[in-house]
Motif scaffolding. Structure first.
Motif, short mmCIF file in Angstrom:
data_model
loop_
_atom_site.label_atom_id
_atom_site.label_comp_id
_atom_site.label_asym_id
_atom_site.label_seq_id
_atom_site.Cartn_x
_atom_site.Cartn_y
_atom_site.Cartn_z
N LEU A 1 0.85 -1.18 0.00
CA LEU A 1 0.00 0.00 0.00
C LEU A 1 0.89 1.23 0.00
N ARG A 2 0.37 2.33 -0.56
CA ARG A 2 1.06 3.60 -0.46
C ARG A 2 0.11 4.62 0.16
N LEU A 3 0.54 5.16 1.29
CA LEU A 3 -0.22 6.20 1.96
C LEU A 3 0.28 7.56 1.51
N SER A 4 -0.64 8.51 1.46
CA SER A 4 -0.30 9.89 1.12
C SER A 4 -0.77 10.81 2.22
N CYS A 5 -0.02 11.89 2.41
CA CYS A 5 -0.39 12.93 3.37
C CYS A 5 -0.24 14.27 2.66
N ALA A 6 -1.36 14.86 2.30
CA ALA A 6 -1.36 16.17 1.65
C ALA A 6 -1.40 17.25 2.72
N ALA A 7 -0.44 18.16 2.68
CA ALA A 7 -0.33 19.18 3.71
C ALA A 7 -0.74 20.54 3.17
N SER A 8 -1.33 21.34 4.05
CA SER A 8 -1.61 22.74 3.75
C SER A 8 -1.29 23.55 4.99
N GLY A 9 -0.90 24.80 4.77
CA GLY A 9 -0.56 25.66 5.89
C GLY A 9 0.89 25.54 6.33
N ILE A 10 1.59 24.55 5.81
CA ILE A 10 3.03 24.39 6.05
C ILE A 10 3.68 23.95 4.74
N ILE A 11 4.99 24.03 4.70
CA ILE A 11 5.73 23.56 3.53
C ILE A 11 6.50 22.32 3.96
N VAL A 12 6.15 21.18 3.39
CA VAL A 12 6.77 19.93 3.85
C VAL A 12 8.27 19.94 3.61
N GLY A 13 8.70 20.68 2.60
CA GLY A 13 10.13 20.74 2.34
C GLY A 13 10.92 21.42 3.44
N PHE A 14 10.25 22.19 4.28
CA PHE A 14 10.92 22.92 5.35
C PHE A 14 10.72 22.29 6.72
N ASN A 15 9.92 21.23 6.77
CA ASN A 15 9.54 20.63 8.05
C ASN A 15 9.93 19.17 8.13
N THR A 16 10.16 18.71 9.35
CA THR A 16 10.23 17.27 9.58
C THR A 16 8.82 16.72 9.59
N MET A 17 8.60 15.68 8.80
CA MET A 17 7.30 15.05 8.70
C MET A 17 7.42 13.61 9.17
N ALA A 18 6.33 13.07 9.69
CA ALA A 18 6.40 11.71 10.23
C ALA A 18 5.09 10.97 10.02
N TRP A 19 5.20 9.66 10.05
CA TRP A 19 4.05 8.77 10.07
C TRP A 19 4.07 8.00 11.39
N TYR A 20 2.92 7.98 12.04
CA TYR A 20 2.71 7.19 13.25
C TYR A 20 1.59 6.19 12.95
N ARG A 21 1.49 5.19 13.80
CA ARG A 21 0.36 4.27 13.70
C ARG A 21 -0.10 3.87 15.11
N GLN A 22 -1.36 3.49 15.16
CA GLN A 22 -1.92 3.04 16.43
C GLN A 22 -2.74 1.79 16.17
N ALA A 23 -2.30 0.70 16.74
CA ALA A 23 -3.02 -0.57 16.65
C ALA A 23 -4.05 -0.63 17.77
N PRO A 24 -5.07 -1.45 17.60
CA PRO A 24 -6.08 -1.59 18.66
C PRO A 24 -5.45 -1.94 20.00
N ARG A 25 -5.83 -1.21 21.02
CA ARG A 25 -5.40 -1.44 22.40
C ARG A 25 -3.90 -1.21 22.60
N LYS A 26 -3.28 -0.47 21.68
CA LYS A 26 -1.87 -0.15 21.83
C LYS A 26 -1.67 1.35 21.72
N GLU A 27 -0.50 1.80 22.20
CA GLU A 27 -0.19 3.21 22.11
C GLU A 27 0.26 3.58 20.69
#
Length: 115
Positions: A18-44
């Motif tokens: 799968l490929r996930l996408s994150c479209a940003a507005s209000g910031i410039i992704v090229g100037f920011n650190t960006m991250a992906w997090y995940r949360q599984a059921p019953r986990k942090e």
């Protein structure tokens, strides 16, 4: 106003991609650190991958060699390519960035991997 909009989640079988996408507005992704997090059921919520403004990437040990984070500055979008998916990758995936003192999150996209 910073907004992050994830897309690309779905139901797949183990071993697929799968490929996930994150479209940003209000910031410039090229100037920011960006991250992906995940949360599984019953986990942090856990960090999956991050990419700095300079393009350096880091990954959780559990996804190294299978996931790749990237960004398209022209589209102001961050991606997470997920290959060889496993059932333990199931969860809600969130895009994240920090701007000043604020921490911004998208609404999340569900990834379900059936074994």
């Amino acid at each position: 106003q910073v907004q992050l909009m994830e897309s690309g989640g779905g139901l797949v079988q183990a071993g697929e991609s799968l490929r996930l996408s994150c479209a940003a507005s209000g910031i410039i992704v090229g100037f920011n650190t960006m991250a992906w997090y995940r949360q599984a059921p019953r986990k942090e919520r856990e960090l999956v991958a991050g990419i700095t403004s300079g393009g350096s990437a880091n990954y959780a040990d559990s996804v190294k060699g299978r996931f790749t984070i990237s960004k398209d500055n022209a589209k102001n979008t961050v991606y997470l390519q997920m290959n060889s998916l496993k059932s333990e990758d199931t969860g809600v995936y969130y895009c994240n960035t920090k701007w000043g003192l604020a921490n911004y999150w998208g609404q999340g996209t569900q990834v379900t991997v059936s074994s």
